[in-house]
Design an enzyme around this catalytic site. Structure first.
Site, mmCIF file in Angstrom:
data_model
loop_
_atom_site.group_PDB
_atom_site.id
_atom_site.type_symbol
_atom_site.label_atom_id
_atom_site.label_comp_id
_atom_site.label_asym_id
_atom_site.label_seq_id
_atom_site.Cartn_x
_atom_site.Cartn_y
_atom_site.Cartn_z
ATOM 1 N N PRO A 50 -45.856 9.063 -3.565
ATOM 2 C CA PRO A 50 -45.406 9.748 -2.354
ATOM 3 C C PRO A 50 -46.518 10.190 -1.414
ATOM 4 C CG PRO A 50 -45.024 11.087 -4.316
ATOM 5 C CD PRO A 50 -45.382 9.715 -4.786
ATOM 6 N N ASN A 51 -46.247 9.984 -0.144
ATOM 7 C CA ASN A 51 -47.073 10.423 0.986
ATOM 8 C C ASN A 51 -48.351 9.602 1.168
ATOM 9 O OD1 ASN A 51 -45.338 12.683 1.759
ATOM 10 N ND2 ASN A 51 -45.968 13.556 -0.204
ATOM 11 N N ARG B 256 -52.836 11.478 7.320
ATOM 12 C CA ARG B 256 -52.459 12.623 6.484
ATOM 13 C C ARG B 256 -53.701 13.439 6.098
ATOM 14 N NH1 ARG B 256 -50.948 12.213 0.042
ATOM 15 N NH2 ARG B 256 -50.472 14.421 -0.219
ATOM 16 N N TYR C 78 -58.276 13.438 2.736
ATOM 17 C CA TYR C 78 -58.042 12.046 2.315
ATOM 18 C C TYR C 78 -58.763 11.004 3.172
ATOM 19 C CZ TYR C 78 -54.371 14.325 -0.404
ATOM 20 O OH TYR C 78 -53.691 15.147 -1.269
ATOM 21 N N ASN D 295 -51.918 5.567 -8.325
ATOM 22 C CA ASN D 295 -52.049 6.897 -7.733
ATOM 23 C C ASN D 295 -50.630 7.400 -7.541
ATOM 24 O OD1 ASN D 295 -52.447 9.217 -6.285
ATOM 25 N ND2 ASN D 295 -53.950 8.344 -4.875
ATOM 26 N N ALA E 274 -48.228 13.381 -5.894
ATOM 27 C CA ALA E 274 -47.798 14.650 -6.498
ATOM 28 C C ALA E 274 -46.967 14.453 -7.770
ATOM 29 C CB ALA E 274 -47.014 15.466 -5.476
ATOM 30 N N HIS F 58 -48.346 15.454 -11.179
ATOM 31 C CA HIS F 58 -48.330 16.817 -11.696
ATOM 32 C C HIS F 58 -46.943 17.258 -12.151
ATOM 33 C CE1 HIS F 58 -52.076 16.489 -9.557
ATOM 34 N NE2 HIS F 58 -51.467 16.437 -8.389
ATOM 35 N N ASP G 238 -44.053 8.465 -19.210
ATOM 36 C CA ASP G 238 -43.379 7.616 -20.207
ATOM 37 C C ASP G 238 -43.461 6.142 -19.816
ATOM 38 O OD1 ASP G 238 -42.685 9.746 -21.811
ATOM 39 O OD2 ASP G 238 -40.581 9.801 -21.205
ATOM 40 N N GLU H 145 -55.562 5.784 -13.711
ATOM 41 C CA GLU H 145 -55.086 6.793 -12.767
ATOM 42 C C GLU H 145 -56.179 7.038 -11.726
ATOM 43 O OE1 GLU H 145 -55.176 10.723 -14.478
ATOM 44 O OE2 GLU H 145 -53.607 11.453 -13.153
ATOM 45 N N HIS I 243 -57.149 9.267 -8.118
ATOM 46 C CA HIS I 243 -56.878 10.260 -7.075
ATOM 47 C C HIS I 243 -58.016 10.214 -6.083
ATOM 48 C CE1 HIS I 243 -53.501 11.743 -9.247
ATOM 49 N NE2 HIS I 243 -54.251 11.798 -10.331
ATOM 50 N N ILE I 244 -57.662 10.179 -4.821
ATOM 51 C CA ILE I 244 -58.674 10.129 -3.755
ATOM 52 C C ILE I 244 -59.453 11.436 -3.718
ATOM 53 C CG2 ILE I 244 -58.945 9.977 -1.238
ATOM 54 C CD1 ILE I 244 -56.297 8.204 -1.364
ATOM 55 N N SER I 245 -58.737 12.541 -3.771
ATOM 56 C CA SER I 245 -59.377 13.862 -3.766
ATOM 57 C C SER I 245 -59.715 14.270 -5.192
ATOM 58 C CB SER I 245 -58.438 14.891 -3.129
ATOM 59 O OG SER I 245 -57.274 15.051 -3.928
ATOM 60 N N ARG J 91 -58.993 21.538 -6.627
ATOM 61 C CA ARG J 91 -57.970 21.976 -5.666
ATOM 62 C C ARG J 91 -57.060 23.024 -6.301
ATOM 63 N NH1 ARG J 91 -55.427 16.885 -2.793
ATOM 64 N NH2 ARG J 91 -54.654 18.579 -1.458
ATOM 65 N N ARG K 216 -52.473 21.269 -9.252
ATOM 66 C CA ARG K 216 -52.955 19.876 -9.275
ATOM 67 C C ARG K 216 -53.853 19.600 -10.480
ATOM 68 N NH1 ARG K 216 -51.457 18.033 -4.102
ATOM 69 N NH2 ARG K 216 -51.549 19.698 -2.580
#
Ligand code: DQA
Length: 141
Positions: free
Chosen positions: A9-10, A17, A22, A71, A74, A77, A84, A95, A97-99, A104, A108
């Protein structure tokens, strides 16, 4: 060699964004660069804002891809269902994550999916995707 990149998402809004977090590059632009860099690798891309669609796509990857770069945004989390799916598909998943999620908000700092993944990359910007592809393909670029 086929690697699937899956964004949650997003992440379709990358480029506009929260650019301070990001960056200002769209994922389409980054993906073109990535495909040029790994020209011998088939890199497919899927995005959805919907949890079940992400899971369906992971299931569709079974028997078709050698690795997944995920990625989950959200959902990282919150989603036991995606965790699963990572465990279920029998495909190595990295996995990304950009940030730096550990630097944070506290919410997160928990990843439901991390323990099911081969490894995690966080905080290296979009380079995280490239590093994940490099690992999954054994490619040294
Ligand atoms: C993110 C970090 C998540 O906490 C957030 O919800 C995102 C993006 C990242 O790439 O840094 O959507 O996964």
């Amino acid at each position: 060699m086929h690697i699937a990149i899956i964004n949650g998402p997003n992440l379709n809004l990358l480029g506009t964004r929260e650019p301070a977090i990001y960056g200002d590059k769209s994922f389409d632009t980054y993906l073109n660069e990535l495909r040029l860099k790994f020209s011998d690798v088939e890199i497919s891309y899927y995005h959805s804002n919907i949890e079940g669609e992400l899971i369906n796509h992971m299931h569709n990857c079974i028997g078709k891809v050698n690795g997944i770069v995920l990625n989950a945004g959200a959902y990282t989390h919150t989603s036991i269902a995606i965790a699963d799916a990572v465990a279920a598909v029998g495909i190595p998943v990295i996995e990304v994550h950009i940030s730096n999620v550990l630097a944070r908000e506290d919410y997160r700092k928990t990843s439901f999916i991390a323990a099911k993944c081969k490894g995690s990359i966080s905080g290296l910007g979009m380079d995280g995707y490239s590093l994940a592809v490099q690992y999954l393909t054994g490619n040294t670029r």
